[in-house]
Motif scaffolding. Structure first.
Motif, PDB file in Angstrom:
ATOM      1  N   GLY A 200     -16.163  16.976 -19.112  1.00 43.20           N
ATOM      2  CA  GLY A 200     -15.611  15.718 -19.576  1.00 43.20           C
ATOM      3  C   GLY A 200     -16.037  15.324 -20.969  1.00 43.20           C
ATOM      4  N   ALA A 201     -17.065  15.969 -21.498  1.00 39.83           N
ATOM      5  CA  ALA A 201     -17.552  15.661 -22.848  1.00 39.83           C
ATOM      6  C   ALA A 201     -18.334  16.857 -23.356  1.00 39.83           C
ATOM      7  CB  ALA A 201     -18.432  14.419 -22.838  1.00 39.83           C
ATOM      8  N   ASP A 202     -18.367  17.012 -24.681  1.00 40.99           N
ATOM      9  CA  ASP A 202     -19.197  18.065 -25.274  1.00 40.99           C
ATOM     10  C   ASP A 202     -20.477  17.450 -25.818  1.00 40.99           C
ATOM     11  OD1 ASP A 202     -18.497  16.837 -27.708  1.00 40.99           O
ATOM     12  OD2 ASP A 202     -16.872  18.266 -28.075  1.00 40.99           O
ATOM     13  N   ALA A 203     -21.360  18.308 -26.326  1.00 40.63           N
ATOM     14  CA  ALA A 203     -22.671  17.844 -26.784  1.00 40.63           C
ATOM     15  C   ALA A 203     -22.549  16.834 -27.923  1.00 40.63           C
ATOM     16  CB  ALA A 203     -23.512  19.042 -27.223  1.00 40.63           C
ATOM     17  N   GLU A 204     -21.587  17.048 -28.818  1.00 35.74           N
ATOM     18  CA  GLU A 204     -21.427  16.143 -29.950  1.00 35.74           C
ATOM     19  C   GLU A 204     -20.988  14.753 -29.484  1.00 35.74           C
ATOM     20  OE1 GLU A 204     -20.216  19.212 -29.753  1.00 35.74           O
ATOM     21  OE2 GLU A 204     -21.509  20.206 -31.227  1.00 35.74           O
TER      22      GLU A 204
ATOM     23  N   LEU B 163       0.852  -1.186   0.000  1.00 34.19           N
ATOM     24  CA  LEU B 163       0.000   0.000   0.000  1.00 34.19           C
ATOM     25  C   LEU B 163       0.887   1.236   0.000  1.00 34.19           C
ATOM     26  CD1 LEU B 163      -2.951   1.074   0.212  1.00 34.19           C
ATOM     27  CD2 LEU B 163      -2.598   1.155   2.694  1.00 34.19           C
ATOM     28  N   VAL B 164       0.705   2.103  -1.001  1.00 34.36           N
ATOM     29  CA  VAL B 164       1.473   3.347  -1.081  1.00 34.36           C
ATOM     30  C   VAL B 164       0.530   4.539  -0.938  1.00 34.36           C
ATOM     31  CG1 VAL B 164       3.294   2.317  -2.483  1.00 34.36           C
ATOM     32  CG2 VAL B 164       1.344   3.405  -3.621  1.00 34.36           C
ATOM     33  N   VAL B 165       1.111   5.703  -0.757  1.00 39.08           N
ATOM     34  CA  VAL B 165       0.337   6.927  -0.526  1.00 39.08           C
ATOM     35  C   VAL B 165      -0.122   7.506  -1.862  1.00 39.08           C
ATOM     36  CG1 VAL B 165       0.426   9.271   0.433  1.00 39.08           C
ATOM     37  CG2 VAL B 165       1.638   7.399   1.588  1.00 39.08           C
ATOM     38  N   PRO B 166      -1.383   7.898  -1.983  1.00 39.19           N
ATOM     39  CA  PRO B 166      -1.821   8.579  -3.204  1.00 39.19           C
ATOM     40  C   PRO B 166      -1.227   9.988  -3.260  1.00 39.19           C
ATOM     41  CG  PRO B 166      -3.692   7.797  -1.883  1.00 39.19           C
ATOM     42  CD  PRO B 166      -2.483   7.730  -1.025  1.00 39.19           C
ATOM     43  N   SER B 167      -1.241  10.579  -4.436  1.00 33.65           N
ATOM     44  CA  SER B 167      -0.753  11.956  -4.551  1.00 33.65           C
ATOM     45  C   SER B 167      -1.743  12.828  -5.303  1.00 33.65           C
ATOM     46  CB  SER B 167       0.608  11.999  -5.260  1.00 33.65           C
ATOM     47  OG  SER B 167       0.491  11.713  -6.637  1.00 33.65           O
ATOM     48  N   ILE B 168      -1.791  14.078  -4.884  1.00 34.82           N
ATOM     49  CA  ILE B 168      -2.574  15.121  -5.543  1.00 34.82           C
ATOM     50  C   ILE B 168      -1.623  16.273  -5.838  1.00 34.82           C
ATOM     51  CG2 ILE B 168      -4.418  16.840  -5.224  1.00 34.82           C
ATOM     52  CD1 ILE B 168      -5.826  14.806  -3.429  1.00 34.82           C
ATOM     53  N   ASP B 169      -1.769  16.881  -6.982  1.00 33.30           N
ATOM     54  CA  ASP B 169      -0.944  18.038  -7.328  1.00 33.30           C
ATOM     55  C   ASP B 169      -1.558  19.263  -6.650  1.00 33.30           C
ATOM     56  OD1 ASP B 169       0.506  20.102  -8.434  1.00 33.30           O
ATOM     57  OD2 ASP B 169       0.502  19.272 -10.454  1.00 33.30           O
ATOM     58  N   HIS B 170      -1.075  19.564  -5.440  1.00 36.21           N
ATOM     59  CA  HIS B 170      -1.657  20.657  -4.662  1.00 36.21           C
ATOM     60  C   HIS B 170      -1.311  22.032  -5.234  1.00 36.21           C
ATOM     61  CE1 HIS B 170      -3.368  18.227  -1.443  1.00 36.21           C
ATOM     62  NE2 HIS B 170      -2.293  17.471  -1.514  1.00 36.21           N
ATOM     63  N   ALA B 171      -0.382  22.091  -6.167  1.00 32.87           N
ATOM     64  CA  ALA B 171      -0.124  23.366  -6.841  1.00 32.87           C
ATOM     65  C   ALA B 171      -1.289  23.756  -7.734  1.00 32.87           C
ATOM     66  CB  ALA B 171       1.160  23.273  -7.662  1.00 32.87           C
ATOM     67  N   ILE B 172      -2.046  22.742  -8.177  1.00 32.51           N
ATOM     68  CA  ILE B 172      -3.223  22.982  -9.026  1.00 32.51           C
ATOM     69  C   ILE B 172      -4.503  22.854  -8.227  1.00 32.51           C
ATOM     70  CG2 ILE B 172      -4.551  22.093 -10.992  1.00 32.51           C
ATOM     71  CD1 ILE B 172      -1.933  21.220 -12.242  1.00 32.51           C
ATOM     72  N   TYR B 173      -4.627  21.763  -7.481  1.00 29.74           N
ATOM     73  CA  TYR B 173      -5.859  21.493  -6.736  1.00 29.74           C
ATOM     74  C   TYR B 173      -5.713  22.062  -5.326  1.00 29.74           C
ATOM     75  CZ  TYR B 173      -6.745  18.505 -10.708  1.00 29.74           C
ATOM     76  OH  TYR B 173      -6.930  18.042 -11.992  1.00 29.74           O
ATOM     77  N   ARG B 174      -6.233  23.247  -5.138  1.00 30.93           N
ATOM     78  CA  ARG B 174      -6.089  23.972  -3.887  1.00 30.93           C
ATOM     79  C   ARG B 174      -7.352  24.803  -3.644  1.00 30.93           C
ATOM     80  NH1 ARG B 174      -3.674  26.665  -8.002  1.00 30.93           N
ATOM     81  NH2 ARG B 174      -4.083  28.904  -8.120  1.00 30.93           N
TER      82      ARG B 174
ATOM     83  N   THR C 234      -5.921  22.315 -14.986  1.00 26.61           N
ATOM     84  CA  THR C 234      -6.089  23.615 -14.349  1.00 26.61           C
ATOM     85  C   THR C 234      -7.532  24.110 -14.460  1.00 26.61           C
ATOM     86  OG1 THR C 234      -5.294  24.634 -16.403  1.00 26.61           O
ATOM     87  CG2 THR C 234      -3.687  24.323 -14.629  1.00 26.61           C
ATOM     88  N   GLU C 235      -8.189  23.775 -15.555  1.00 30.99           N
ATOM     89  CA  GLU C 235      -9.579  24.179 -15.741  1.00 30.99           C
ATOM     90  C   GLU C 235     -10.525  23.365 -14.864  1.00 30.99           C
ATOM     91  OE1 GLU C 235      -9.306  25.647 -20.412  1.00 30.99           O
ATOM     92  OE2 GLU C 235      -9.590  23.508 -19.955  1.00 30.99           O
ATOM     93  N   VAL C 236     -10.217  22.078 -14.699  1.00 29.14           N
ATOM     94  CA  VAL C 236     -11.005  21.252 -13.782  1.00 29.14           C
ATOM     95  C   VAL C 236     -10.902  21.810 -12.373  1.00 29.14           C
ATOM     96  CG1 VAL C 236     -11.221  18.982 -12.706  1.00 29.14           C
ATOM     97  CG2 VAL C 236     -10.836  19.160 -15.167  1.00 29.14           C
ATOM     98  N   ALA C 237      -9.681  22.148 -11.970  1.00 25.27           N
ATOM     99  CA  ALA C 237      -9.473  22.688 -10.632  1.00 25.27           C
ATOM    100  C   ALA C 237     -10.236  23.989 -10.428  1.00 25.27           C
ATOM    101  CB  ALA C 237      -7.985  22.906 -10.379  1.00 25.27           C
ATOM    102  N   ALA C 238     -10.230  24.851 -11.432  1.00 31.43           N
ATOM    103  CA  ALA C 238     -10.968  26.115 -11.324  1.00 31.43           C
ATOM    104  C   ALA C 238     -12.460  25.861 -11.155  1.00 31.43           C
ATOM    105  CB  ALA C 238     -10.704  26.980 -12.549  1.00 31.43           C
ATOM    106  N   LEU C 239     -12.994  24.878 -11.878  1.00 31.74           N
ATOM    107  CA  LEU C 239     -14.410  24.544 -11.750  1.00 31.74           C
ATOM    108  C   LEU C 239     -14.711  23.976 -10.365  1.00 31.74           C
ATOM    109  CD1 LEU C 239     -17.270  24.095 -12.819  1.00 31.74           C
ATOM    110  CD2 LEU C 239     -16.461  21.988 -13.909  1.00 31.74           C
TER     111      LEU C 239
END
Length: 355
Positions: free
Chosen positions: A220-224, A160-171, A246-251
């Protein structure tokens, strides 16, 4: 220091690749000679996806075409780590072609990939066989669910290892004051286990006001792309389409609630990333999210195949007072603050017997 190569034959953009890139970055910052080998067909996309990392642009990323070239480029490494079921077979074939002392092997199990394919297909057989072709391999994974599945299905002890999150983006960030809560979800129509139809159905009910007033945004998807799979966004639902990290994080910083209605999640990366942004998450009870979500305390869990259970959870989330919402949000932030790339990298080095 040891030379470690992660074999990652993908274009990037999904959670498993994010993990490897973040953790290789941390290893390199600690003085470990860590690198990634990408197959030629995916190299251009991989570089474009991760061009914000200096080492990707400046030589830490290498390219191979076939096991013979993989064997040549992995010569002299201490550890060669597979990251997908197909890469396990590439590593096994490369070892057969190596001369001299071969590297030790690891398999970073990002998901239980036999579940991706229908039983009886060649793809399913390849995924199952990936747990049998490497001798003396070190298996490691970032959730108790995944390590348990590997043990139960194949008899391998997985570290079992530790998961990671990019906290520079997801904050976290200050949130806009709104009269209604904002709900978001990721819709992946090409991936059935991510339950796109179920997700859109629930978002439609939320947008129609069944649970009270709320804003609804899907990404994650557009209308088309939805239409190509016989799906569509309902009235009152906004589509953000495909977003960069970066856009996901902003949302997620703007939203109050993130919903993941997948059948299961081996980890639940976007739920964890939403928590890091101060957005409270609902994730599947089946899988790895239970490692970091305590239902009703720092997030919410539900049997996502049970419509009534999901409805109860969403109703509870949308009825939280501002004080209750803030308490869950802070608890979520505290939990995932521990998921740093440095801690993840250290745990992987120890699992591999390095350092």
């Amino acid at each position: 220091m040891a030379r470690i190569i992660f074999v990652l034959p993908v274009g990037g953009g999904a959670g498993g690749a994010h993990s490897v890139v973040q953790e290789v970055t941390a290893m390199r910052d600690m003085g470990v000679e860590a690198s990634v080998l990408v197959n030629g067909a995916n190299a251009e996309k991989f570089r474009a996806t991760y061009d914000r990392f200096d080492w990707v642009r400046e030589g830490g990323l290498d390219v191979f075409d076939g096991p013979r070239e993989l064997a040549q480029k992995a010569a002299g490494a201490e550890v060669l780590v597979a990251t997908t079921n197909t890469s396990v077979h590439s590593v096994a074939e490369a070892l057969r072609q190596m001369r001299g002392v071969a590297p030790r092997t690891g398999y970073y199990v990002q998901d239980y990939e036999p579940l991706f394919y229908e039983a009886g297909t060649s793809e399913h057989a390849v995924a199952v066989a990936s747990f049998a072709v490497l001798k003396d391999c070190t298996y490691f994974a970032k959730t108790n669910w995944l390590t348990g599945v590997v043990q139960a299905a194949h008899g391998h002890e997985a570290r079992l290892v530790v998961p990671s999150i990019d906290h520079a983006i997801y904050r976290p960030a200050p949130r806009p004051v709104r009269a209604t809560r904002m709900v978001t979800a990721m819709v992946r129509p090409a991936t059935p286990r991510r339950a796109p139809r179920r997700t859109l159905g629930l978002l439609a009910r939320i947008a129609a006001g069944e649970f009270g007033p709320a804003e609804v945004m899907a990404f994650g998807a557009d209308a088309e792309e939805l239409a190509a799979h016989g799906l569509a966004a309902s009235d009152g639902m906004r589509l953000a389409g495909h977003l960069k990290q970066t856009e996901v994080a902003a949302l997620l910083r703007e939203a109050d609630i993130f919903l993941d209605l997948s059948d299961y999640q081996a980890f639940g990366r976007t739920a964890a990333e939403s928590m890091a942004c101060g957005c409270i998450a609902l994730a599947p009870a089946l899988g790895g999210a239970a490692d970091f979500i305590e239902d009703g305390v720092n997030g919410f869990l539900a049997d996502t195949c049970d419509e009534a259970a999901v409805s109860r959870a969403v109703r509870q989330m949308l009825s939280l007072s501002e004080a209750e919402l803030r308490a869950v949000r802070l608890a979520g932030l505290e939990t995932v603050a521990a998921y740093t790339p440095v801690r993840a990298a250290i745990s992987e080095l120890r699992a591999l017997g390095i350092g």
